[in-house]
Design a protein around this motif. Structure first.
Motif, PDB file in Angstrom:
ATOM      1  N   LEU A  91       0.757  -1.311  -0.032  1.00  0.00           N
ATOM      2  CA  LEU A  91      -0.095  -0.077  -0.022  1.00  0.00           C
ATOM      3  C   LEU A  91       0.868   1.246   0.037  1.00  0.00           C
ATOM      4  N   ILE A  95       0.699   4.071  -3.086  1.00  0.00           N
ATOM      5  CA  ILE A  95       0.495   5.499  -2.592  1.00  0.00           C
ATOM      6  C   ILE A  95       1.651   6.389  -3.126  1.00  0.00           C
ATOM      7  N   ASP A  96       2.887   5.910  -2.678  1.00  0.00           N
ATOM      8  CA  ASP A  96       4.042   6.763  -3.096  1.00  0.00           C
ATOM      9  C   ASP A  96       4.215   6.992  -4.860  1.00  0.00           C
ATOM     10  N   ILE A  99       1.604   9.405  -5.826  1.00  0.00           N
ATOM     11  CA  ILE A  99       1.896  10.766  -5.682  1.00  0.00           C
ATOM     12  C   ILE A  99       3.215  11.066  -6.349  1.00  0.00           C
ATOM     13  N   ILE A 169       0.345   6.236   6.550  1.00  0.00           N
ATOM     14  CA  ILE A 169       0.648   7.408   6.318  1.00  0.00           C
ATOM     15  C   ILE A 169       2.102   7.907   6.469  1.00  0.00           C
ATOM     16  N   SER A 172       4.608   6.185   4.085  1.00  0.00           N
ATOM     17  CA  SER A 172       4.319   6.883   2.692  1.00  0.00           C
ATOM     18  C   SER A 172       4.986   8.155   2.837  1.00  0.00           C
TER      19      SER A 172
END
Length: 293
Positions: A91, A95-96, A99, A169, A172
């Motif tokens: 995950l 996410i990284d 972004i 969070i 990430s």
């Protein structure tokens, strides 16, 4: 009379004619260090995993057995922790990547050369700060009375608090530069003429992205994913700080080395991330992405 060259000059001329030998001598010291320090440590780790600990004396018993592996694979707690660790690592990587890609694209293709240098420095700046400072900063932000809860309170919402979400969070954020920089380097090598040609042939922006940009940038994304996935897989400090009661494989290793004083079982658990990374690298290699790095 013919002047005789000094030994140093003859040696220099000899190595100049033998570039492979010269390269081998230059790499011999670091390769020897790698073999002794890294591969030797992995071998010791693998061997220790087959030993056990005397429950009364706490000493390591060098009798070979598979008891640690049986415990690891049959206990539902450790299976859950393993799945949680892999899930968090995947995950964080996704996410990284989501972004990092638009940020890297803007840096490589939209910013001026001067702005590119400034943005690269800005991306690297968080890497110069202490890991613990950044992790504890997120602990403050994610707390029940932190800034995130304060911003969400007018909408009747609250922050995620401490747990798996907070761990994702935090990780990430911590590993995002390791995804941005490889993608930026890959996109910077992408010729602008290919994008222009795609537009001239009538391709829309999404088609250009899907058919031209993404395939050529895929090796760079894979390179970044190796960093983010492996770093998340072995992390245990961020989980201690913002994970609440959640645990990852790194925490199990740490607890068995310290409080539990069970080094063989810690070695057994530590082998799991190594095997997972070897499988991950094997899958990535089959895609051919590493060949284009």
């Amino acid at each position: 009379m013919t002047a005789v060259s000094p030994p140093s000059r003859r040696a220099s001329a000899f190595f100049f004619r033998k570039p492979k030998l010269r390269l081998g001598i230059l790499l011999s010291a670091p390769l020897l260090w790698l073999g002794l320090a890294y591969l030797g440590a992995l071998a010791a780790l693998f061997i220790t995993a087959f030993w056990s600990t005397d429950v009364f004396t706490g000493k390591v018993v060098t009798d070979w057995s598979f008891d640690n592996f049986v415990t690891l694979f049959t206990d539902s707690v450790y299976r859950t922790i393993t799945l949680r660790t892999v899930g968090i690592a995947l995950l964080v990587t996704v996410i990284d990547a989501v972004i990092a890609f638009p940020m890297a694209f803007a840096m490589a293709k939209l910013a001026s050369p001067k702005a590119q240098r400034i943005l690269v420095i800005a991306v690297m700046t968080p890497l110069w700060a202490s890991y613990l400072v950044k992790a504890y900063a997120w602990r403050t932000l994610l707390s029940g009375n932190g800034a995130i809860s304060w911003l969400l309170s007018p909408f009747g919402l609250s922050g995620p608090g401490y747990g798996v979400a907070a761990t994702v969070i935090t990780l990430s954020y911590l590993w995002l530069p390791y995804m941005i920089l490889p993608i930026y380097a890959g996109l910077e090598r992408l010729p602008d003429s290919l994008v222009d040609a795609s537009g001239d042939l009538g391709a829309r922006s999404f088609r250009t992205f899907r058919s031209v940009i993404l395939p050529l940038a895929f090796p760079a994304i894979v390179a970044g994913s190796i960093f983010t996935f492996s770093l998340s897989l072995g992390d245990y400090i961020a989980v201690k700080i913002v994970g609440g009661t959640s645990q990852m494989l790194g925490n199990v290793v740490y607890d068995n080395i310290g409080a539990a004083n069970n080094l063989p079982f810690a070695a057994t658990v530590a082998i799991v991330p190594v095997v997972i990374m070897l499988v991950y690298l094997a899958v990535v290699r089959r895609t051919g992405a590493l060949n284009n790095l």
